[in-house]
Design a protein around this motif. Structure first.
Motif, PDB file in Angstrom:
ATOM      1  N   ALA A  28       0.869  -1.177   0.000  1.00 51.65           N
ATOM      2  CA  ALA A  28       0.000   0.000   0.000  1.00 51.65           C
ATOM      3  C   ALA A  28       0.905   1.226   0.000  1.00 51.65           C
ATOM      4  N   GLY A  29       0.484   2.233  -0.704  1.00 49.66           N
ATOM      5  CA  GLY A  29       1.268   3.459  -0.778  1.00 49.66           C
ATOM      6  C   GLY A  29       0.355   4.665  -0.761  1.00 49.66           C
ATOM      7  N   SER A  30       0.930   5.810  -0.467  1.00 47.84           N
ATOM      8  CA  SER A  30       0.151   7.038  -0.400  1.00 47.84           C
ATOM      9  C   SER A  30       1.013   8.214  -0.820  1.00 47.84           C
ATOM     10  N   THR A  31       0.361   9.216  -1.378  1.00 45.69           N
ATOM     11  CA  THR A  31       1.013  10.489  -1.673  1.00 45.69           C
ATOM     12  C   THR A  31       0.272  11.574  -0.915  1.00 45.69           C
ATOM     13  N   VAL A  32       1.033  12.361  -0.172  1.00 46.05           N
ATOM     14  CA  VAL A  32       0.490  13.439   0.647  1.00 46.05           C
ATOM     15  C   VAL A  32       1.110  14.746   0.181  1.00 46.05           C
TER      16      VAL A  32
END
Length: 140
Positions: A28-32
């Protein structure tokens, strides 16, 4: 940028975080995105009176799990709304060298009091001390 007697400091960043198991068969990955606009004036050679607006939100998440596109878009819209935060802080900065300083001030959350991103505000040592104390208070 210095526009006498005001010092203007814009700052923006994109953070990408990726976690997974040892062979990344599941991940799982995220960009903030976060941004800051600070304005201040020097009271002496190394003391600044400042005010800063800060905002941030999670832009997207990707994962190895499969979900229908409609459900995923609904989830992302809710995520963006729940993670959006806006804070204002004001106070004094004491610069002890050309790159580092300590901040004494007050911070107010203008929007997003329930946002988990409010626990990772700022970019200075003082901000990280605030974040650690806030995280401890939130977890208790």
């Amino acid at each position: 940028m210095i526009v006498r007697p005001v010092i203007i400091k814009p700052y923006a960043e994109l953070l990408t975080i990726l976690v997974g198991n040892y062979n990344f068969s599941e991940y799982a990955g995220s960009t903030v995105a976060r941004g800051f606009l600070s304005m201040g004036t020097l009271l002496s050679k190394n003391i600044e009176l400042f005010g800063t607006l800060e905002s941030g939100m999670a832009l997207t998440i990707w994962t190895s799990s499969t979900v229908s596109q409609e459900e995923w878009n609904t989830f992302l819209d809710e995520l963006r709304q729940k993670t959006l935060y806006i804070t204002f802080r004001t106070g004094l900065d004491w610069y002890y060298d050309n790159y580092s300083g300590l901040e004494i001030g007050y911070r107010v959350i203008l929007y997003g009091n329930d946002s988990p991103l409010k626990l990772v505000q700022g970019f200075t040592i003082t901000d990280w001390i605030y974040n650690i104390v806030s995280s401890i208070n939130a977890s208790s």
